[in-house]
Design an enzyme around this catalytic site. Structure first.
Site, PDB file in Angstrom:
ATOM      1  N   ASP A  63     -46.183  19.326  84.152  1.00 55.20           N
ATOM      2  CA  ASP A  63     -44.870  19.664  83.589  1.00 55.20           C
ATOM      3  C   ASP A  63     -44.326  18.489  82.774  1.00 55.20           C
ATOM      4  O   ASP A  63     -43.288  18.603  82.121  1.00 55.20           O
ATOM      5  CB  ASP A  63     -43.884  20.129  84.669  1.00 55.20           C
ATOM      6  N   SER A  64     -45.057  17.364  82.769  1.00 53.90           N
ATOM      7  CA  SER A  64     -44.729  16.264  81.853  1.00 53.90           C
ATOM      8  C   SER A  64     -44.776  16.745  80.404  1.00 53.90           C
ATOM      9  O   SER A  64     -44.253  16.075  79.508  1.00 53.90           O
ATOM     10  CB  SER A  64     -45.697  15.091  82.047  1.00 53.90           C
ATOM     11  N   ASP A 102     -49.224  22.708  86.914  1.00 56.03           N
ATOM     12  CA  ASP A 102     -48.009  22.292  87.599  1.00 56.03           C
ATOM     13  C   ASP A 102     -47.039  23.460  87.666  1.00 56.03           C
ATOM     14  O   ASP A 102     -46.798  24.120  86.647  1.00 56.03           O
ATOM     15  CB  ASP A 102     -47.325  21.190  86.763  1.00 56.03           C
ATOM     16  N   LYS A 132     -50.021  22.892  91.440  1.00 59.60           N
ATOM     17  CA  LYS A 132     -49.495  21.685  92.085  1.00 59.60           C
ATOM     18  C   LYS A 132     -47.986  21.851  92.280  1.00 59.60           C
ATOM     19  O   LYS A 132     -47.295  22.342  91.383  1.00 59.60           O
ATOM     20  CB  LYS A 132     -49.788  20.453  91.224  1.00 59.60           C
ATOM     21  N   GLU A 134     -44.421  19.768  94.012  1.00 58.49           N
ATOM     22  CA  GLU A 134     -43.905  18.458  94.429  1.00 58.49           C
ATOM     23  C   GLU A 134     -43.176  18.567  95.775  1.00 58.49           C
ATOM     24  O   GLU A 134     -42.526  19.583  96.051  1.00 58.49           O
ATOM     25  CB  GLU A 134     -42.939  17.919  93.365  1.00 58.49           C
ATOM     26  N   GLU A 199     -47.722   9.414  93.600  1.00 58.05           N
ATOM     27  CA  GLU A 199     -47.171   8.793  92.382  1.00 58.05           C
ATOM     28  C   GLU A 199     -46.144   7.718  92.750  1.00 58.05           C
ATOM     29  O   GLU A 199     -45.279   7.930  93.620  1.00 58.05           O
ATOM     30  CB  GLU A 199     -46.506   9.867  91.506  1.00 58.05           C
TER      31      GLU A 199
HETATM   32  O1  KIV Z   1     -46.661  16.351  85.147  1.00 59.60           O
HETATM   33  C1  KIV Z   1     -47.477  15.428  85.243  1.00 59.60           C
HETATM   34  O2  KIV Z   1     -48.027  14.922  84.261  1.00 59.60           O
HETATM   35  C2  KIV Z   1     -47.779  14.935  86.579  1.00 59.60           C
HETATM   36  C3  KIV Z   1     -48.617  13.702  86.666  1.00 59.60           C
HETATM   37  C4  KIV Z   1     -47.774  12.541  86.383  1.00 59.60           C
HETATM   38  C5  KIV Z   1     -49.295  13.591  87.973  1.00 59.60           C
HETATM   39  O3  KIV Z   1     -47.344  15.497  87.535  1.00 59.60           O
END
Ligand code: KIV
Length: 327
Positions: A63-64, A102, A132, A134, A199
């Site tokens: 989600d980055s 994500d 994934k 969090e 992280e």
């Molecule tokens: O969204 C992302 O890029 C991440 C990584 C930093 C692990 O969750």
């Protein structure tokens, strides 16, 4: 076209095709064999192909992307539909690497059944092979596994908690918080998580958790002792327009490369240096004089109607389009 069909672009580099497909259980096997897991983010087809063909084991559609692709200030704004769109593109470009998607902020923070329904969309509609989430959401991890959705946890600095954390801060900086982190990691592993991203935590904390945990840890800003490492692709190649964090190593400078390519192109266009004659399509020799670019030959063009009768013109048209196709 199916999600896993590869019809676009050049054939995949053969070097990596012989390696077996990476799956969530395969990550566990890598940990057992002491083989480091390499992971990177990717958000589109071209990057996914590059990353996959370079032999990276895991591609995270992180989600980055909200920040590095869409220009948001943090990761909170990106939606499930946007994440699905990018995951589909990555899926088309990745063949060997595990495609991990994500789940965005808000998509698993309500009821467990809403979370499961959203997670299923990533596998069903976008071809993700795992999702994934969090935080220490143990009940949710159990429900995902129950629903046949492989899941990776993410602990420590969790960017979706930016407002609760009061910024992006290194976590687990006291004995109590390291022990809490370790307990959370164990709880996720017991609930069925396939791996855990750690992280922004001290190296020592990540090393202790990695040594004790039965599932792989994949670190980012967590030191070298994790079972694997992940970086944001745009950090790796300097495409973020921000100073790099302490844990980032730049392996290339795509900003400089792209900037110079774009500036040289603009200059060439402005100076009539692009495209050249060799980069142009041409009429066949027989017709060129009728459309002469050279002013000395303009007389020939003026006489075009006089010298070409209707039949001859049609024949010439056909010949010309065939020749242009070939060129
Ligand atoms: O969204 C992302 O890029 C991440 C990584 C930093 C692990 O969750």
């Amino acid at each position: 076209m199916s999600l896993t069909e590869f019809s676009a672009g050049a054939p995949l580099a053969p070097r990596r095709l012989s390696l077996p497909k990476v799956t969530v259980p395969a990550l566990g096997e890598m940990k057992r064999q002491g083989k480091p897991i390499s992971a990177l983010t990717a958000y589109d087809y071209a990057t996914a192909r590059l990353v996959d063909e370079a032999g990276i084991d895991l591609i995270l559609v992180g989600d980055s992307l909200a920040m590095v692709m869409l220009g948001h200030e943090n990761t909170l704004a990106v939606t499930v539909d946007e994440m699905l769109h990018h995951t589909r593109a990555v899926r088309r470009g990745a063949r060997r690497a595990l495609v991990l998607a994500d789940m965005p902020f808000g998509s698993y923070h309500g009821t467990v059944s809403e979370g499961v329904a959203n997670a299923v969309r990533f596998l069903k509609e976008a071809g993700a092979e795992a999702v994934k989430i969090e935080g220490p959401r143990v009940e949710l991890v159990r429900a995902f596994v129950e629903a046949e959705v492989p899941v990776v946890g993410h602990l420590g600095l969790t960017p979706q908690s930016v407002h609760r954390m009061g910024g992006y801060r290194v976590q687990a900086r006291s004995i109590d918080s390291v022990m809490q982190l370790q307990a959370d990691a164990f709880a996720l592993a017991t609930a069925g998580a396939g791996a855990i991203v750690l992280e922004g935590v001290p190296r020592e904390a990540a090393a202790a958790i990695t040594a004790a945990l039965p599932i792989p840890t994949i670190g980012i800003g967590a030191g070298p002792d994790c079972d694997g490492q992940i970086l944001v692709f745009h950090d790796l190649v300097n495409l973020t327009f921000t100073p790099a964090a302490k844990f980032v190593r730049r392996y290339g400078d795509a900003s400089a490369l792209f900037r110079s390519a774009v500036e040289r192109y603009r200059e060439d266009v402005e100076h009539h240096a692009f495209p050249s004659d060799a980069e142009s399509y041409h009429l066949p020799e027989s017709a060129r004089r009728l459309f002469a670019i050279d002013p000395d030959a303009a007389d020939a063009r003026d006489n075009a109607d006089a010298v070409v009768n209707r039949d001859a013109r049609e024949e010439m048209n056909e010949e010309m389009s065939e020749e242009i196709e070939r060129s």
